[in-house]
Design an enzyme around this catalytic site. Structure first.
Site, PDB file in Angstrom:
ATOM      1  N   CYS A 107      24.840   5.817  22.991  1.00 56.83           N
ATOM      2  CA  CYS A 107      24.405   6.005  24.371  1.00 56.83           C
ATOM      3  C   CYS A 107      25.603   6.013  25.315  1.00 56.83           C
ATOM      4  O   CYS A 107      25.604   6.743  26.311  1.00 56.83           O
ATOM      5  CB  CYS A 107      23.407   4.919  24.767  1.00 56.83           C
ATOM      6  N   HIS A 151      17.056   6.511  21.805  1.00 59.12           N
ATOM      7  CA  HIS A 151      17.330   5.358  22.661  1.00 59.12           C
ATOM      8  C   HIS A 151      16.924   5.639  24.110  1.00 59.12           C
ATOM      9  O   HIS A 151      16.866   6.802  24.550  1.00 59.12           O
ATOM     10  CB  HIS A 151      18.802   4.974  22.559  1.00 59.12           C
ATOM     11  N   GLU A 198      18.379   5.161  26.973  1.00 59.72           N
ATOM     12  CA  GLU A 198      19.358   5.794  27.858  1.00 59.72           C
ATOM     13  C   GLU A 198      19.417   7.306  27.597  1.00 59.72           C
ATOM     14  O   GLU A 198      19.512   8.113  28.533  1.00 59.72           O
ATOM     15  CB  GLU A 198      20.752   5.187  27.640  1.00 59.72           C
ATOM     16  N   CYS A 241      24.396   1.034  23.479  1.00 57.39           N
ATOM     17  CA  CYS A 241      25.106   1.153  22.197  1.00 57.39           C
ATOM     18  C   CYS A 241      26.199   2.223  22.331  1.00 57.39           C
ATOM     19  O   CYS A 241      26.271   2.934  23.342  1.00 57.39           O
ATOM     20  CB  CYS A 241      24.132   1.511  21.083  1.00 57.39           C
TER      21      CYS A 241
HETATM   22  O1  LIG Z   1      21.573   1.443  23.598  1.00 59.83           O
HETATM   23  C1  LIG Z   1      20.489   1.164  23.028  1.00 59.83           C
HETATM   24  C2  LIG Z   1      20.434   0.393  21.888  1.00 59.83           C
HETATM   25  C3  LIG Z   1      19.249   0.237  21.242  1.00 59.83           C
HETATM   26  N1  LIG Z   1      18.133   0.813  21.732  1.00 59.83           N
HETATM   27  C4  LIG Z   1      16.878   0.657  21.007  1.00 59.83           C
HETATM   28  C5  LIG Z   1      16.849   1.235  19.622  1.00 59.83           C
HETATM   29  C6  LIG Z   1      15.854   0.372  18.903  1.00 59.83           C
HETATM   30  O2  LIG Z   1      14.533   0.887  19.145  1.00 59.83           O
HETATM   31  C7  LIG Z   1      16.016  -0.959  19.595  1.00 59.83           C
HETATM   32  C8  LIG Z   1      16.928  -1.901  18.817  1.00 59.83           C
HETATM   33  O3  LIG Z   1      16.189  -2.447  17.784  1.00 59.83           O
HETATM   34  P1  LIG Z   1      16.618  -3.847  17.104  1.00 59.83           P
HETATM   35  O4  LIG Z   1      15.415  -4.268  16.344  1.00 59.83           O
HETATM   36  O5  LIG Z   1      16.946  -4.805  18.218  1.00 59.83           O
HETATM   37  O6  LIG Z   1      17.808  -3.566  16.242  1.00 59.83           O
HETATM   38  O7  LIG Z   1      16.613  -0.721  20.834  1.00 59.83           O
HETATM   39  C9  LIG Z   1      18.163   1.546  22.888  1.00 59.83           C
HETATM   40  O8  LIG Z   1      17.136   2.088  23.358  1.00 59.83           O
HETATM   41  N2  LIG Z   1      19.359   1.684  23.518  1.00 59.83           N
HETATM   42 ZN   LIG Z   2      21.801   3.579  22.340  1.00 64.31          ZN
END
Ligand SMILES: O=c1ccn([C@H]2C[C@H](O)[C@@H](COP(=O)(O)O)O2)c(=O)[nH]1
Ligand SMILES: [Zn+2]
Length: 169
Positions: free
Chosen positions: A112, A83, A85, A109
């Site tokens: 993170c 991710h 972050e 998320c």
């Molecule tokens: O905190 C976060 C949450 C998600 N991400 C990234 C991980 C994935 O590459 C996308 C999410 O994919 P979806 O198709 O929208 O489920 O976002 C992040 O970097 N940081």
């Molecule tokens: Zn994340």
């Protein structure tokens, strides 16, 4: 562009918009076809100390690992993608991140959120909250609240910034 009585240029980027724009520019490096996330960590001196975007780990091919969202877990991107972050934290220099702010295109998320809290970041500035209401984001908010990490959604002063990559003329 207008000027003030002292001749100072107006219309320049605010700090908030500048740091979010750096996060969004970083997101442009993402190969994720659905969600491109960028993050920018800033210290108390307003120095950028780390940037990152969502992508596969170093040495793991963007062309062989899957970018799918659905199907068997191992055939989706989810077990592999780092991710934004997390990458911003890992890409930061040797300095301490205590008291820093993180600007991120998407509300973090829960995984993170744990990293953000554990490295001592005290403020999360986010743009999109498109996964609000999911268990992951609910858990993030719960942890941020308990840990005293302040979260605020950025309302940018301008909705677009245009950057020319070639000389005028
Ligand atoms: O905190 C976060 C949450 C998600 N991400 C990234 C991980 C994935 O590459 C996308 C999410 O994919 P979806 O198709 O929208 O489920 O976002 C992040 O970097 N940081
Ligand atoms: Zn994340």
């Amino acid at each position: 562009m207008t000027e003030t009585s002292t001749g100072k240029r107006t219309g320049y980027l605010s700090w908030d918009d500048y740091f979010m724009a750096v996060a969004l520019l970083s997101a442009q490096r993402s190969k994720d076809p659905n969600t491109q996330v960028g993050a920018c960590i800033v210290n108390a001196q307003k120095h950028i100390v780390g940037v990152g975007y969502n992508g596969f780990p170093t040495g793991c091919s963007d062309d062989t690992l899957p970018w799918c969202r659905e199907g068997a877990f191992l055939d989706t991107k989810y077990p592999y993608v780092c991710h934004a972050e997390l990458n911003a934290v890992l890409n930061s220099g040797p300095g301490n991140l205590t008291g820093c702010s993180i600007y991120t295109a998407l509300f973090p998320c829960n995984e993170c959120a744990k990293v953000i809290i554990q490295v001592g970041i005290r403020e999360v500035v986010f743009l999109s909250d498109k996964y609000a209401g999911t268990d992951s984001v609910r858990a993030s908010r719960r942890m941020f609240d308990q840990a005293g990490v302040v979260c605020r959604q950025l309302i940018p002063a301008s909705s677009t910034i245009s950057i020319r990559l070639t000389e005028n003329g």
